[in-house]
Motif scaffolding. Structure first.
Motif, PDB file in Angstrom:
ATOM      1  N   HIS A   1      40.096  19.198  15.602  1.00 55.19           N
ATOM      2  CA  HIS A   1      41.548  19.369  15.679  1.00 55.19           C
ATOM      3  C   HIS A   1      41.913  20.709  15.053  1.00 55.19           C
ATOM      4  O   HIS A   1      41.302  21.130  14.071  1.00 55.19           O
ATOM      5  CB  HIS A   1      42.274  18.251  14.926  1.00 55.19           C
ATOM      6  CG  HIS A   1      42.245  16.932  15.635  1.00 55.19           C
ATOM      7  ND1 HIS A   1      43.112  16.619  16.655  1.00 55.19           N
ATOM      8  CD2 HIS A   1      41.443  15.847  15.459  1.00 55.19           C
ATOM      9  CE1 HIS A   1      42.853  15.381  17.081  1.00 55.19           C
ATOM     10  NE2 HIS A   1      41.849  14.901  16.372  1.00 55.19           N
ATOM     11  N   ASP A   2      42.913  21.355  15.609  1.00 52.69           N
ATOM     12  CA  ASP A   2      43.400  22.598  15.034  1.00 52.69           C
ATOM     13  C   ASP A   2      44.444  22.250  13.983  1.00 52.69           C
ATOM     14  O   ASP A   2      45.650  22.286  14.215  1.00 52.69           O
ATOM     15  CB  ASP A   2      43.995  23.501  16.121  1.00 52.69           C
ATOM     16  CG  ASP A   2      44.244  24.921  15.617  1.00 52.69           C
ATOM     17  OD1 ASP A   2      44.097  25.137  14.398  1.00 52.69           O
ATOM     18  OD2 ASP A   2      44.585  25.786  16.429  1.00 52.69           O
TER      19      ASP A   2
ATOM     20  N   SER B   1      45.351  23.780  11.313  1.00 56.00           N
ATOM     21  CA  SER B   1      46.194  24.878  10.848  1.00 56.00           C
ATOM     22  C   SER B   1      47.459  25.011  11.681  1.00 56.00           C
ATOM     23  O   SER B   1      48.485  25.481  11.202  1.00 56.00           O
ATOM     24  CB  SER B   1      45.414  26.192  10.884  1.00 56.00           C
ATOM     25  OG  SER B   1      45.031  26.499  12.218  1.00 56.00           O
TER      26      SER B   1
ATOM     27  N   ARG C   1      43.623  17.708  21.181  1.00 59.38           N
ATOM     28  CA  ARG C   1      42.489  18.628  21.105  1.00 59.38           C
ATOM     29  C   ARG C   1      42.154  19.158  22.492  1.00 59.38           C
ATOM     30  O   ARG C   1      42.438  18.511  23.499  1.00 59.38           O
ATOM     31  CB  ARG C   1      41.265  17.900  20.553  1.00 59.38           C
ATOM     32  CG  ARG C   1      41.358  17.508  19.113  1.00 59.38           C
ATOM     33  CD  ARG C   1      40.074  16.818  18.673  1.00 59.38           C
ATOM     34  NE  ARG C   1      39.954  15.461  19.200  1.00 59.38           N
ATOM     35  CZ  ARG C   1      38.870  14.712  19.070  1.00 59.38           C
ATOM     36  NH1 ARG C   1      37.800  15.194  18.450  1.00 59.38           N
ATOM     37  NH2 ARG C   1      38.841  13.488  19.569  1.00 59.38           N
TER      38      ARG C   1
END
Length: 653
Positions: free
Chosen positions: A247-248, A250, A256
């Motif tokens: 998962h991103d 940030s 995803r």
């Protein structure tokens, strides 16, 4: 300008869903498809096409299949048997047979090779030679969605793998692994090794031979990459997950990217197509697989590592397919891959094909992949979605060969909506040997020639970044010039002081100017050199304070008498003067108000009409008595008369 790539197209009578080149003949392409079961009126067929010319494609042979069964979903061209080539296909049995629990989905066909004898007898033919059922799933909607077989090597056994697929959530997805019969034997039907029971349906898979009796299978589902080691000894191996799409965090993303396709580059590297969430784009990702001894270990040692990531052009919002071809393949399974170039093709949802080159570099036992550069994007290759993509096999021409034909690799694509097949021919060129190579002709003969794509490719463009820097520099320069003009530190090229509010102008600049003006006046006062200094110094009560610059013509004696009279309590104490401007003259002089004709009286600044105010400001500015930087506040306490004749100004103390 996009490079010109020759192409040939043919339109068949049925939708196309599967294709593959003959690994031993780049001029032979096998395609298949059809309308499926259900009385659509469109038959199911397999066709062999001749791609020997760049301008046109020809049907060499074809077979019409049962309309009670499903269409051809997958095709893989296998080894040759005498004067024919084996073709493996995924075709579901009829609905009645499936309901009875019988689905012979794996079919083997024999396609005759062209010859003069067969041409005289009516041409080459395609015949079905066997049917098998590899899957054990009870899902009646499952079909053979993916089919891959290992690269053929002379005298070495091949294996293959097939994966199930459904048009909804899979109940019990599987991958079947099977042996390809030897080309010299009498058997034609593959032999099942076993089935892998999966948790999630395989989106795509590939298989590679890493030694004479060892293979490796790789497949991806939506978010994971899995590998399985296979050998000819019958040892049971475990299935390992070597990569999970992160998962991103940030960006706070909940969704995803998901995998769509996967292909081996070498036993060390795989290449994947991943689609960003919500059709946000497509990414080409290369992974370095863990060392065979580290597979299954906990931690980073047992996991794959991201080695390459390239965003496809913005027009590709979702990738749909992937094809890869090694232009310098090893000649045996155990041979280490040296320096090589791969040509890559990725299909998009917009019926486009994006072509790349990728470099594999090897030095002193270390390998890496780099320089994934785009060649071009072929747009609207088909009138609808692209349903299949494949490169022809490439074998470098023999050094002693007499043929003068240029080296090429072919890219075939098919469309299900337009029933079209298009073959693009990519030119190749032979690389000159490195300068460090030994010049001996014997050594040169032992080093295989290396070929690369003859079309120019380029890396990620920096044009946008450079344009951004240039625009930013211009904007910064303009902003700096504007600020300097506002503060009076630069000539007024932009004229910003006339358009920004007065409050924006730097107060300290105004203060400096006012301080200089007062210092000048103080100097005049101390030197006794002018009526203005007398008035602006420390005037006695009743002496008017003149705030207009450089009045001139002021009678200081009259002002002193008025002040003395005011101090004694008498009348007066105020001197009324008039600024007189003769018509046709720019000079302004001061006279007593009592001497004005017609008893003209002065008015305060606020009482003057706007037109009179503007005329006064222009006249005073032109005569040097007032400036815009001083402001209108200096007119407070001053009585003005009508401009153009005798003008009165009552100067108050």
């Amino acid at each position: 300008m996009a490079p010109l790539i020759p192409s040939a197209e043919i339109r068949l009578s049925y939708p196309l869903y599967a294709l593959d080149f003959d690994p031993q003949d780049a001029n032979r392409l096998v395609v298949g498809g059809g309308g499926g079961a259900g009385g659509s009126g469109v038959g199911n067929q397999i066709s062999v096409l001749d791609t020997s010319t760049k301008e046109a494609l020809q049907v060499v042979s074809e077979i019409e299949l049962s309309r009670e069964e499903d269409s051809v979903n997958t095709i893989a061209v296998g080894p040759r048997k005498k004067n024919s080539v084996l073709v493996y296909a995924g075709i579901n049995s009829s609905e009645d047979d499936i309901k009875k629990g019988k689905n012979e989905h794996f079919r083997v066909f024999s396609a005759d090779l062209p010859s003069k004898t067969k041409a005289a007898a009516g041409g080459p033919k395609i015949t079905e030679v066997s049917r098998s059922s590899f899957f054990t799933t009870k899902d009646s909607e499952a079909y053979q969605r993916v089919l891959r077989i290992s690269q053929p090597y002379e005298g070495v056994k091949q294996i293959g793998a097939a994966a199930t697929g459904v048009y909804r959530a899979a109940k019990d997805p599987q991958i079947a692994i099977f042996d390809i019969p030897s080309a010299t034997g009498t058997l034609t039907a593959p032999k099942l090794r076993g089935n892998l029971e999966l948790v999630k349906e395989a989106m795509d898979l590939d298989i590679i031979q890493i030694s004479d009796d060892e293979y490796q299978l790789v497949y991806c589902d939506d978010y994971d990459i899995h590998t399985l080691d296979i050998n000819n000894k019958g040892d049971s191996k475990d299935l390992y997950t070597v990569w999970t799409m992160p998962h991103d965090e940030s960006m706070g993303a909940k969704a995803r990217p998901s995998f769509r396709s996967i292909r081996y580059l070498t036993p060390t590297f795989v290449l994947c197509v991943a689609n960003l969430p919500q059709a946000g784009g497509c990414v080409l990702q290369g992974f370095r697989l863990p060392n065979p001894a580290d597979i299954g270990k906990e931690g980073k040692e047992g996991k794959a590592r991201l080695a390459l990531s390239v965003h496809l052009p913005k027009n590709v919002r979702r990738g749909t397919g992937l094809a890869v071809r090694n232009l310098s393949p090893p000649t045996t399974p155990s041979q280490q891959q040296g320096d090589a170039q791969f040509v890559i093709a990725v299909t998009g949802q917009d019926s486009s094909i994006t072509l790349y080159t990728l470099e594999h570099q090897a030095l002193a036992g270390l390998t890496l992949i780099a320089n994934c550069h785009i060649i071009t994007t072929l747009k609207e290759v088909h009138p609808g979605p692209i349903s299949g993509l494949a490169f022809s096999n490439f074998v470098a021409p023999a050094a002693s060969g007499s043929t003068k034909a240029p080296a090429t690799v072919k890219l075939a694509s098919i469309g299900s909506l337009g029933n079209t097949c298009v073959v693009h021919t990519l030119p190749l060129k032979k690389l000159a040997p490195p300068s460090t190579a030994v010049s001996s002709s014997v050594v040169k003969s032992l080093v295989p020639a290396r070929y690369v794509v003859a079309l120019k490719s380029h890396g990620p463009g920096h044009k946008g970044f450079l344009s951004f820097l240039a625009i930013s520099a211009v904007l910064i320069a303009l902003l700096a010039q504007a600020l300097m003009e506002i503060n009076g530190l630069a000539p007024p090229y932009l004229g910003t002081r006339h358009v920004v509010p007065a409050g924006w102008q730097a107060p300290y600049i105004k203060g400096l100017r006012e301080e200089a003006r007062l210092r000048k006046l103080q100097t005049e006062q101390e030197g006794g050199g002018g009526q203005l200094a007398d008035i602006l110094g420390q005037p006695a009560e009743g002496v008017p304070k003149v705030v207009i610059k450089e009045q001139g013509g002021w009678d200081s004696a009259a002002a002193a008498e008025a002040a003395e009279a005011a101090a004694e309590g008498g009348e007066g104490g105020v001197v009324k003067m008039v600024l007189k401007q003769e018509e046709g003259s720019e000079e302004i002089t001061m006279v007593e108000e009592e001497k004005l004709d017609g008893g003209e009286k002065g008015k305060e600044w606020e009482e003057l009409p706007v037109e009179q105010q503007e005329l006064w400001k222009k006249a005073l500015k032109k005569a040097g008595h007032w400036g815009e930087d001083v402001g209108e506040a200096v007119f407070k306490g001053v009585l003005f008369g009508e401009i153009g004749g005798l003008v009165g100004a009552f100067v108050r103390g």
